[in-house]
Design a protein around this motif. Structure first.
Motif, PDB file in Angstrom:
ATOM      1  N   MET A   1       0.837  -1.211   0.000  1.00  0.00           N
ATOM      2  CA  MET A   1       0.000   0.000   0.000  1.00  0.00           C
ATOM      3  C   MET A   1       0.865   1.251   0.000  1.00  0.00           C
ATOM      4  O   MET A   1       0.582   2.243  -0.690  1.00  0.00           O
ATOM      5  CB  MET A   1      -0.929  -0.010   1.231  1.00  0.00           C
ATOM      6  CG  MET A   1      -2.105  -0.974   1.107  1.00  0.00           C
ATOM      7  SD  MET A   1      -2.905  -1.394   2.681  1.00  0.00           S
ATOM      8  CE  MET A   1      -3.539   0.172   3.209  1.00  0.00           C
ATOM      9  N   GLU A   2       1.939   1.231   0.785  1.00  0.00           N
ATOM     10  CA  GLU A   2       2.811   2.408   0.904  1.00  0.00           C
ATOM     11  C   GLU A   2       3.594   2.655  -0.390  1.00  0.00           C
ATOM     12  O   GLU A   2       3.730   3.797  -0.834  1.00  0.00           O
ATOM     13  CB  GLU A   2       3.792   2.195   2.064  1.00  0.00           C
ATOM     14  CG  GLU A   2       4.720   3.356   2.337  1.00  0.00           C
ATOM     15  CD  GLU A   2       4.006   4.556   2.943  1.00  0.00           C
ATOM     16  OE1 GLU A   2       2.976   4.376   3.614  1.00  0.00           O
ATOM     17  OE2 GLU A   2       4.485   5.693   2.721  1.00  0.00           O
ATOM     18  N   SER A   3       4.095   1.566  -0.986  1.00  0.00           N
ATOM     19  CA  SER A   3       4.978   1.725  -2.154  1.00  0.00           C
ATOM     20  C   SER A   3       4.192   1.828  -3.460  1.00  0.00           C
ATOM     21  O   SER A   3       4.732   2.275  -4.477  1.00  0.00           O
ATOM     22  CB  SER A   3       5.935   0.527  -2.248  1.00  0.00           C
ATOM     23  OG  SER A   3       5.187  -0.657  -2.480  1.00  0.00           O
ATOM     24  N   GLY A   4       2.946   1.399  -3.431  1.00  0.00           N
ATOM     25  CA  GLY A   4       2.164   1.372  -4.666  1.00  0.00           C
ATOM     26  C   GLY A   4       2.552   0.219  -5.579  1.00  0.00           C
ATOM     27  O   GLY A   4       2.091   0.147  -6.720  1.00  0.00           O
ATOM     28  N   LEU A   5       3.381  -0.693  -5.061  1.00  0.00           N
ATOM     29  CA  LEU A   5       3.807  -1.856  -5.863  1.00  0.00           C
ATOM     30  C   LEU A   5       2.888  -3.046  -5.573  1.00  0.00           C
ATOM     31  O   LEU A   5       2.221  -3.097  -4.539  1.00  0.00           O
ATOM     32  CB  LEU A   5       5.259  -2.214  -5.528  1.00  0.00           C
ATOM     33  CG  LEU A   5       6.267  -1.131  -5.938  1.00  0.00           C
ATOM     34  CD1 LEU A   5       7.615  -1.358  -5.269  1.00  0.00           C
ATOM     35  CD2 LEU A   5       6.423  -1.086  -7.456  1.00  0.00           C
ATOM     36  N   SER A   6       2.877  -4.002  -6.486  1.00  0.00           N
ATOM     37  CA  SER A   6       1.957  -5.123  -6.353  1.00  0.00           C
ATOM     38  C   SER A   6       2.267  -5.963  -5.108  1.00  0.00           C
ATOM     39  O   SER A   6       3.428  -6.311  -4.854  1.00  0.00           O
ATOM     40  CB  SER A   6       2.071  -6.026  -7.586  1.00  0.00           C
ATOM     41  OG  SER A   6       1.393  -7.239  -7.339  1.00  0.00           O
ATOM     42  N   THR A   7       1.211  -6.324  -4.401  1.00  0.00           N
ATOM     43  CA  THR A   7       1.364  -7.207  -3.232  1.00  0.00           C
ATOM     44  C   THR A   7       2.044  -8.513  -3.644  1.00  0.00           C
ATOM     45  O   THR A   7       2.791  -9.098  -2.857  1.00  0.00           O
ATOM     46  CB  THR A   7      -0.025  -7.543  -2.632  1.00  0.00           C
ATOM     47  OG1 THR A   7      -0.816  -6.360  -2.621  1.00  0.00           O
ATOM     48  CG2 THR A   7       0.082  -8.088  -1.225  1.00  0.00           C
ATOM     49  N   ALA A   8       1.790  -8.940  -4.872  1.00  0.00           N
ATOM     50  CA  ALA A   8       2.363 -10.210  -5.338  1.00  0.00           C
ATOM     51  C   ALA A   8       3.886 -10.178  -5.335  1.00  0.00           C
ATOM     52  O   ALA A   8       4.531 -11.223  -5.210  1.00  0.00           O
ATOM     53  CB  ALA A   8       1.850 -10.521  -6.738  1.00  0.00           C
ATOM     54  N   ASP A   9       4.468  -8.995  -5.462  1.00  0.00           N
ATOM     55  CA  ASP A   9       5.930  -8.899  -5.503  1.00  0.00           C
ATOM     56  C   ASP A   9       6.556  -8.706  -4.115  1.00  0.00           C
ATOM     57  O   ASP A   9       7.776  -8.699  -3.982  1.00  0.00           O
ATOM     58  CB  ASP A   9       6.347  -7.716  -6.404  1.00  0.00           C
ATOM     59  CG  ASP A   9       6.172  -8.056  -7.879  1.00  0.00           C
ATOM     60  OD1 ASP A   9       6.141  -9.256  -8.213  1.00  0.00           O
ATOM     61  OD2 ASP A   9       6.060  -7.116  -8.689  1.00  0.00           O
ATOM     62  N   VAL A  10       5.700  -8.488  -3.118  1.00  0.00           N
ATOM     63  CA  VAL A  10       6.236  -8.181  -1.781  1.00  0.00           C
ATOM     64  C   VAL A  10       6.326  -9.450  -0.946  1.00  0.00           C
ATOM     65  O   VAL A  10       5.370 -10.230  -0.883  1.00  0.00           O
ATOM     66  CB  VAL A  10       5.334  -7.155  -1.044  1.00  0.00           C
ATOM     67  CG1 VAL A  10       5.906  -6.849   0.340  1.00  0.00           C
ATOM     68  CG2 VAL A  10       5.188  -5.879  -1.866  1.00  0.00           C
ATOM     69  N   LYS A  11       7.471  -9.664  -0.307  1.00  0.00           N
ATOM     70  CA  LYS A  11       7.640 -10.753   0.664  1.00  0.00           C
ATOM     71  C   LYS A  11       8.039 -10.090   1.978  1.00  0.00           C
ATOM     72  O   LYS A  11       8.986  -9.292   2.002  1.00  0.00           O
ATOM     73  CB  LYS A  11       8.754 -11.715   0.238  1.00  0.00           C
ATOM     74  CG  LYS A  11       8.454 -12.440  -1.080  1.00  0.00           C
ATOM     75  CD  LYS A  11       7.572 -13.661  -0.861  1.00  0.00           C
ATOM     76  CE  LYS A  11       7.225 -14.367  -2.150  1.00  0.00           C
ATOM     77  NZ  LYS A  11       6.060 -13.812  -2.860  1.00  0.00           N
ATOM     78  N   ALA A  12       7.309 -10.404   3.044  1.00  0.00           N
ATOM     79  CA  ALA A  12       7.624  -9.783   4.331  1.00  0.00           C
ATOM     80  C   ALA A  12       7.841 -10.867   5.381  1.00  0.00           C
ATOM     81  O   ALA A  12       7.236 -11.938   5.293  1.00  0.00           O
ATOM     82  CB  ALA A  12       6.486  -8.862   4.749  1.00  0.00           C
ATOM     83  N   THR A  13       8.686 -10.582   6.343  1.00  0.00           N
ATOM     84  CA  THR A  13       8.999 -11.569   7.381  1.00  0.00           C
ATOM     85  C   THR A  13       8.768 -10.965   8.755  1.00  0.00           C
ATOM     86  O   THR A  13       9.331  -9.911   9.082  1.00  0.00           O
ATOM     87  CB  THR A  13      10.471 -12.024   7.266  1.00  0.00           C
ATOM     88  OG1 THR A  13      10.682 -12.527   5.951  1.00  0.00           O
ATOM     89  CG2 THR A  13      10.802 -13.108   8.275  1.00  0.00           C
ATOM     90  N   VAL A  14       7.928 -11.647   9.533  1.00  0.00           N
ATOM     91  CA  VAL A  14       7.698 -11.251  10.928  1.00  0.00           C
ATOM     92  C   VAL A  14       7.900 -12.482  11.797  1.00  0.00           C
ATOM     93  O   VAL A  14       7.271 -13.518  11.559  1.00  0.00           O
ATOM     94  CB  VAL A  14       6.274 -10.689  11.137  1.00  0.00           C
ATOM     95  CG1 VAL A  14       6.063 -10.301  12.602  1.00  0.00           C
ATOM     96  CG2 VAL A  14       6.011  -9.486  10.230  1.00  0.00           C
TER      97      VAL A  14
END
Ligand SMILES: NC(=O)C1=CN([C@@H]2O[C@H](COP(=O)(O)OP(=O)(O)OC[C@H]3O[C@@H](n4cnc5c(N)ncnc54)[C@H](O)[C@@H]3O)[C@@H](O)[C@H]2O)C=CC1
Ligand SMILES: O=C([O-])CC(=O)C(=O)O
Length: 323
Positions: free
Chosen positions: A162-175
């Motif tokens: 949402m912040e970057s305007g880039l596709s969620t499909a390209d984002v990998k996040a680790t928590v």
């Protein structure tokens, strides 16, 4: 003629998370589903409703609603969602006593009928409930795990997109860490198509997204007024069910039993794991900076304190934790 036994997933607790998870599992054609609740009529009604959608959704999975644990017999996977959700102003820890009793009770009944199952715990406070369920079940630790890290990572992923305007499909996040205020989002291991987010955003922006992720459950609780999130939680639990049933060797963050990994002993907490048909098949040990390790240790200390607190509370209960 050989009679094939269909894969069976039992979901204990036919509330918001449980019924949404039943829908996801059936509509993905992963398994037959048994939905169990203490409320009479609710699981039966939801199961019938889901059965009536089968022609439209194009599957033939059996969905059974019940109040009787005998119907869960020989489940390949059992998901525990039974318990109370928090209300605005409450922390997940405020659910400790009431949900500990529920989780212990349902776990003991589950393993009578499915002694070899893989168990996925969803009830909050998550890391503590997973520990208690493991103790009460007598199952090998690899067969018990908690759902939270996939959800927390998905929230971080969403906020980065949402912040970057880039596709969620390209984002990998680790928590990693506990499912609470001391969870440990890791920007160094969060990327957009391989590019670390630290290359794409400044530190104050990342801090803001981390804070929103930590507060992700509470944000929805405040908005909904009654009940807590269930669509994304059900999706996260379904991903774990799928990884186990299909023996996918997925690398996913789940609350797993640690026996020395990350310097932590005898605790369930969120770490990256390889999930397959036998449950948690490997805990991946990421290299952490001093600050990340310190944050994970603080998270683990809070879980350990809550486990001790739950055990003290339960000592006065008529049905103490089985050792
Ligand atoms: N780990 C995570 O990331 C998440 C955890 N949760 C937790 O999952 C739990 C369930 O959440 P919801 O489905 O939204 O709540 P809900 O209130 O919609 O459903 C809970 C269900 O559990 C049933 N139940 C209570 N005691 C039971 C017992 N002894 N045996 C069988 N069923 C019993 C209730 O009758 C109810 O139908 C809560 O503790 C919530 O905090 C929710 C979302 C995410
Ligand atoms: O916030 C809650 O109480 C439910 C939950 O764990 C989440 O949505 O992360």
């Amino acid at each position: 003629m050989t009679v094939c036994r269909p894969t069976r997933v039992s979901i204990i607790g036919a509330g918001n998370v449980g019924s949404t998870l039943a829908q996801r599992i059936a509509e993905k054609n992963l398994a037959d589903v048994v939905l169990l609740d203490v409320l009479e009529g609710r699981p039966q009604g939801i199961a019938l409703d889901l059965m009536e959608a089968r022609g439209i959704e194009q599957h033939d999975r059996e969905i059974v609603g019940t109040n009787n644990y005998a119907d869960t017999v020989n489940s390949d996977v059992v998901v525990i969602t039974a318990g109370i959700p928090r209300k605005p102003g409450m922390s997940r820890e405020d659910l400790l006593k009431i949900n500990a009793k529920i989780v212990l009770d349902v776990t003991r009944q589950v393993v009578i009928y499915s002694p070899g199952t893989v168990m996925i715990v969803v009830t909050n406070p998550l890391d503590v409930m997973t520990y208690l369920a493991w103790q009460a079940s007598g199952l090998p630790p690899a067969q018990v795990m908690g759902m939270a890290g996939i959800l927390d990572s998905a929230r971080f992923q969403t906020f980065i997109a949402m912040e970057s305007g880039l596709s969620t499909a390209d984002v990998k996040a680790t928590v990693l860490g506990s499912h609470g205020d001391l969870m440990v989002p890791l920007p160094r291991y969060s990327t957009v198509n391989g590019v670390p987010i630290t290359e794409l955003m400044d530190a104050p922006t990342i801090d803001r997204l981390i804070e929103r992720t930590r507060n992700g459950g509470a944000e929805i609780v405040e908005l909904m007024k009654t009940g807590s999130a269930y669509f994304a939680p059900a999706s996260a639990a379904c991903l774990m069910v799928e990884a186990v049933l299909l023996n996918q060797s997925r690398l996913l963050p789940v609350a797993a039993h640690l026996q020395g990994e990350y310097g932590l002993e005898d605790i369930f907490i969120g770490v990256p794991c390889r999930l397959g048909c036998t449950g948690v098949e490997e805990v991946l040990q990421l290299s952490l900076t001093d600050a990340e390790r310190t944050a994970l240790q603080a998270s683990a200390r809070s879980v350990r304190d809550s486990i001790n607190q739950a055990q003290t509370l339960l000592e006065t209960s008529p049905s103490p934790i089985a050792s």
